[in-house]
Design an enzyme around this catalytic site. Structure first.
Site, PDB file in Angstrom:
ATOM      1  N   LYS A  22       0.836  -1.214   0.000  1.00  0.00           N
ATOM      2  CA  LYS A  22       0.000   0.000   0.000  1.00  0.00           C
ATOM      3  C   LYS A  22       0.866   1.258   0.000  1.00  0.00           C
ATOM      4  CE  LYS A  22      -1.985   1.691   4.042  1.00  0.00           C
ATOM      5  NZ  LYS A  22      -1.542   3.079   4.177  1.00  0.00           N
ATOM      6  N   ASN A  23       1.859   1.294   0.879  1.00  0.00           N
ATOM      7  CA  ASN A  23       2.623   2.531   1.043  1.00  0.00           C
ATOM      8  C   ASN A  23       3.609   2.788  -0.090  1.00  0.00           C
ATOM      9  OD1 ASN A  23       1.181   2.928   3.321  1.00  0.00           O
ATOM     10  ND2 ASN A  23       2.866   2.587   4.766  1.00  0.00           N
ATOM     11  N   CYS A 116      -6.419   7.706   8.721  1.00  0.00           N
ATOM     12  CA  CYS A 116      -6.613   7.058  10.022  1.00  0.00           C
ATOM     13  C   CYS A 116      -6.455   8.063  11.152  1.00  0.00           C
ATOM     14  CB  CYS A 116      -5.565   5.963  10.209  1.00  0.00           C
ATOM     15  SG  CYS A 116      -6.064   4.380   9.585  1.00  0.00           S
ATOM     16  N   ARG A 121      -1.087  14.135  13.022  1.00  0.00           N
ATOM     17  CA  ARG A 121      -0.660  14.024  11.629  1.00  0.00           C
ATOM     18  C   ARG A 121      -0.716  15.358  10.874  1.00  0.00           C
ATOM     19  NH1 ARG A 121      -2.419   8.500   8.868  1.00  0.00           N
ATOM     20  NH2 ARG A 121      -0.230   8.076   8.783  1.00  0.00           N
ATOM     21  N   ILE A 123       0.758  18.523   8.451  1.00  0.00           N
ATOM     22  CA  ILE A 123       1.437  18.451   7.155  1.00  0.00           C
ATOM     23  C   ILE A 123       2.489  19.546   7.027  1.00  0.00           C
ATOM     24  CG2 ILE A 123      -0.433  17.279   5.920  1.00  0.00           C
ATOM     25  CD1 ILE A 123      -1.211  20.050   4.809  1.00  0.00           C
ATOM     26  N   ASP A 305       3.534   0.797  12.059  1.00  0.00           N
ATOM     27  CA  ASP A 305       2.375   0.113  11.469  1.00  0.00           C
ATOM     28  C   ASP A 305       2.254  -1.348  11.911  1.00  0.00           C
ATOM     29  OD1 ASP A 305       1.650   2.407  10.196  1.00  0.00           O
ATOM     30  OD2 ASP A 305       2.300   1.801   8.198  1.00  0.00           O
ATOM     31  N   ARG A 397      -8.956  -0.959   3.959  1.00  0.00           N
ATOM     32  CA  ARG A 397      -8.128   0.132   3.426  1.00  0.00           C
ATOM     33  C   ARG A 397      -6.724  -0.372   3.072  1.00  0.00           C
ATOM     34  NH1 ARG A 397      -6.993   4.616   7.060  1.00  0.00           N
ATOM     35  NH2 ARG A 397      -5.626   4.870   5.295  1.00  0.00           N
TER      36      ARG A 397
HETATM   37  C1  UD1 Z   1       3.526   6.935   6.278  1.00  0.00           C
HETATM   38  C2  UD1 Z   1       2.728   5.682   6.030  1.00  0.00           C
HETATM   39  C3  UD1 Z   1       2.081   5.204   7.317  1.00  0.00           C
HETATM   40  C4  UD1 Z   1       3.113   5.048   8.412  1.00  0.00           C
HETATM   41  C5  UD1 Z   1       3.974   6.314   8.563  1.00  0.00           C
HETATM   42  C6  UD1 Z   1       5.129   6.139   9.515  1.00  0.00           C
HETATM   43  C7  UD1 Z   1       2.058   5.940   3.717  1.00  0.00           C
HETATM   44  C8  UD1 Z   1       0.944   6.110   2.753  1.00  0.00           C
HETATM   45  N1  UD1 Z   1       1.723   5.953   5.013  1.00  0.00           N
HETATM   46  O1  UD1 Z   1       2.591   7.911   6.715  1.00  0.00           O
HETATM   47  O2  UD1 Z   1       1.443   3.944   7.056  1.00  0.00           O
HETATM   48  O3  UD1 Z   1       2.466   4.810   9.645  1.00  0.00           O
HETATM   49  O4  UD1 Z   1       4.524   6.675   7.279  1.00  0.00           O
HETATM   50  O5  UD1 Z   1       5.930   5.094   9.127  1.00  0.00           O
HETATM   51  O6  UD1 Z   1       3.199   5.762   3.337  1.00  0.00           O
HETATM   52  N2  UD1 Z   1       4.485  14.628  10.814  1.00  0.00           N
HETATM   53  C9  UD1 Z   1       4.515  15.975  11.122  1.00  0.00           C
HETATM   54  N3  UD1 Z   1       4.411  16.864  10.091  1.00  0.00           N
HETATM   55  C10 UD1 Z   1       4.305  16.476   8.788  1.00  0.00           C
HETATM   56  C11 UD1 Z   1       4.291  15.098   8.485  1.00  0.00           C
HETATM   57  C12 UD1 Z   1       4.387  14.203   9.528  1.00  0.00           C
HETATM   58  O7  UD1 Z   1       4.616  16.352  12.284  1.00  0.00           O
HETATM   59  O8  UD1 Z   1       4.230  17.336   7.899  1.00  0.00           O
HETATM   60  C13 UD1 Z   1       4.567  13.659  11.921  1.00  0.00           C
HETATM   61  C14 UD1 Z   1       3.310  12.782  11.974  1.00  0.00           C
HETATM   62  O9  UD1 Z   1       2.295  13.414  12.698  1.00  0.00           O
HETATM   63  C15 UD1 Z   1       3.832  11.552  12.655  1.00  0.00           C
HETATM   64  C16 UD1 Z   1       5.258  11.454  12.132  1.00  0.00           C
HETATM   65  O10 UD1 Z   1       5.603  12.740  11.643  1.00  0.00           O
HETATM   66  O11 UD1 Z   1       3.842  11.731  14.040  1.00  0.00           O
HETATM   67  C17 UD1 Z   1       5.441  10.433  11.026  1.00  0.00           C
HETATM   68  O12 UD1 Z   1       4.668  10.793   9.922  1.00  0.00           O
HETATM   69  P1  UD1 Z   1       5.081  10.476   8.422  1.00  0.00           P
HETATM   70  O13 UD1 Z   1       6.410   9.813   8.394  1.00  0.00           O
HETATM   71  O14 UD1 Z   1       4.899  11.707   7.613  1.00  0.00           O
HETATM   72  O15 UD1 Z   1       3.972   9.426   8.025  1.00  0.00           O
HETATM   73  P2  UD1 Z   1       3.022   9.446   6.763  1.00  0.00           P
HETATM   74  O16 UD1 Z   1       3.791   9.784   5.541  1.00  0.00           O
HETATM   75  O17 UD1 Z   1       1.779  10.188   7.058  1.00  0.00           O
END
Ligand code: UD1
Length: 420
Positions: A22-23, A116, A121, A123, A305, A397
């Site tokens: 998926k990822n 989820c 989370r 951005i 995960d 999902r």
């Molecule tokens: C991806 C994976 C998800 C996995 C996660 C961590 C996909 C589609 N999803 O999610 O399954 O659980 O990596 O391995 O690949 N954060 C911030 N600011 C940001 C972005 C992230 O503070 O702009 C924080 C998040 O809240 C979280 C941490 O960083 O606490 C990790 O997030 P991130 O590595 O970005 O995960 P995703 O890309 O959302």
């Protein structure tokens, strides 16, 4: 609403092939927007997150042919740089579209993404990465307007190695003239897969899998034929399902070299885990042994995960163990349901202390997110009697026909339409 109904007590045995990840699939689908040529993706997982990404691509004007595990995407006639609001809210991966859309149109509009409910989370890292490439960003009422007319190659330094933000910047920079460097990049294997895909389109990206990624911008990208890597979390979940039932299974097409952290923990629990090329063989004892500590970390640490599945395993292991969740701040939401089934889990902030019990008992429980739902199914496989897991759609999902895969291994699990 659909629910899973599990009759516990069956020992899992047999062999399964692991599906595409998926990822890896989600950012690769987004990256298809980088070229106007046809892209053929094979071995894609048939899961709802992939279907939602396809809906987003179609709403942007892409032609998508989806036949089972093969997906052909043509972004030749893409005419829209505004992400559909309702779909963006459903899937966090919609944020991946920012980089590719900016690359094609030099402007993009997106609503704050959903996904989820496993933490805040934000951005901010995605946006700071794009700002470092000259994108001017205005946020207004939950809508993010990106102006990329002054976009340029640049130096991006992440405060934290976010997976999605790293991928977004890789895609945004693929066609920017000059060299972009990402410092403190995430090192997840799916990022290596995305690098392979962008390079198959004619891009010049190197360093993925390490903390520094370099992107030499090319003039244009072309079509390609690509198969994403297999899903290490699905593989880990199936191994955990076998482990919790004292079973013995073989996985083929497994990303063994990316699963060392998971397999090491299963070995700590006294499972015999053997890796032979892309095969993994697991044989579990009748009763697992508790590991003392598990801490989630960005790759190559233990993947967040897989944390809640290990929480389910620890619940029935001999001894006491501690799990520390370092990646997301709200990922023990299923501990209460496991406790209703007889587990003894005490959570405080990012830490869970688990005292293993002999027996879990079937109960009606609720999936609150994708991995948590899968973990409740695992607990149900071990429990005495019947467990009903509501909101099966959350599991869909990220797991393709989870009940069919587990049934093939001998589990007694079916899906029902339940009253809400
Ligand atoms: C991806 C994976 C998800 C996995 C996660 C961590 C996909 C589609 N999803 O999610 O399954 O659980 O990596 O391995 O690949 N954060 C911030 N600011 C940001 C972005 C992230 O503070 O702009 C924080 C998040 O809240 C979280 C941490 O960083 O606490 C990790 O997030 P991130 O590595 O970005 O995960 P995703 O890309 O959302």
């Amino acid at each position: 609403m659909e629910s899973f109904v599990v009759q516990g007590g069956k020992r899992l045995e047999g062999s399964l092939r692991v599906d595409g990840a998926k990822n890896a699939a989600l950012p690769i689908l987004a990256a298809c927007v980088l070229t106007g040529d046809d892209v053929l993706l094979r071995g894609m997982p048939d899961i709802t997150d992939v279907r939602r990404m396809i809906d987003i691509l179609r709403m942007l004007g892409c032609r998508v042919i989806h036949q089972g595990h093969d997906i052909t995407v043509s972004a030749r006639d893409i005419g829209c740089c505004e992400m559909p609001d309702a779909l963006s809210k459903q899937i966090r991966s919609s944020i991946f579209m920012l980089g590719p859309i900016l690359s094609r149109f030099r402007r993009a509009t997106v609503t704050y993404p959903g996904g989820c409910e496993i933490g805040l989370r934000p951005i901010d890292l995605h946006l700071s990465g794009l700002r470092a490439l000259g994108v001017v960003i205005a946020e207004e009422g939950g809508v993010i307007h990106c102006d990329g007319r002054q976009m340029h190659a640049g130096e991006v330094h992440f405060d934290y190695p976010s997976v999605g933000a790293t991928e977004n910047v890789m895609m945004a920079a693929a066609c920017l003239p000059g060299t972009t460097t990402i410092h403190n990049a995430a090192r997840e294997p799916e990022i290596v897969d995305l690098q392979g895909f962008i390079n198959a389109l004619g891009g010049r990206v190197r360093g993925a899998g390490c903390a520094t990624i370099t992107i030499e911008g090319v003039d244009a990208l072309h079509g390609a034929d690509w198969t994403p890597m297999p899903d290490r979390i699905v593989a880990g979940t199936l191994l955990a399902a076998a482990a919790i039932t004292g079973g013995q299974i073989e996985l083929t097409n497994a990303p063994t070299s990316d699963m060392t952290a998971i397999n090491a923990k299963l070995r700590e629990m006294d499972c015999d885990v053997r890796e032979e090329g892309s095969r993994i063989l697991l044989s579990a004892p009748e009763r697992l042994t508790a590991f003392p500590v598990l801490q989630t970390q960005p790759h190559p640490g233990f993947p967040t995960d897989m944390q809640v599945q290990m929480l389910a395993l620890l619940s029935v292991a001999e001894g006491t163990g501690v799990i520390v969740e370092n990646v997301f701040e709200n990922r023990f939401t299923h501990a209460g349901d496991l406790n209703r089934m007889g587990a003894r889990i005490l959570c405080s902030g990012r830490t869970a202390i688990v005292r293993g019990v002999d027996t879990l008992y079937g109960a009606r429980v609720t999936a609150r997110d994708l991995r948590g739902g899968a973990a409740l199914v695992l607990a149900g496989l071990r429990a005495q009697g019947e467990t009903i897991i509501d909101h099966a759609a959350l599991v869909d999902r990220g797991y393709e026909a989870f009940e069919r895969q587990l049934s093939q291994l001998g589990a007694d699990i079916r899906r029902i339409k339940a009253n809400t």
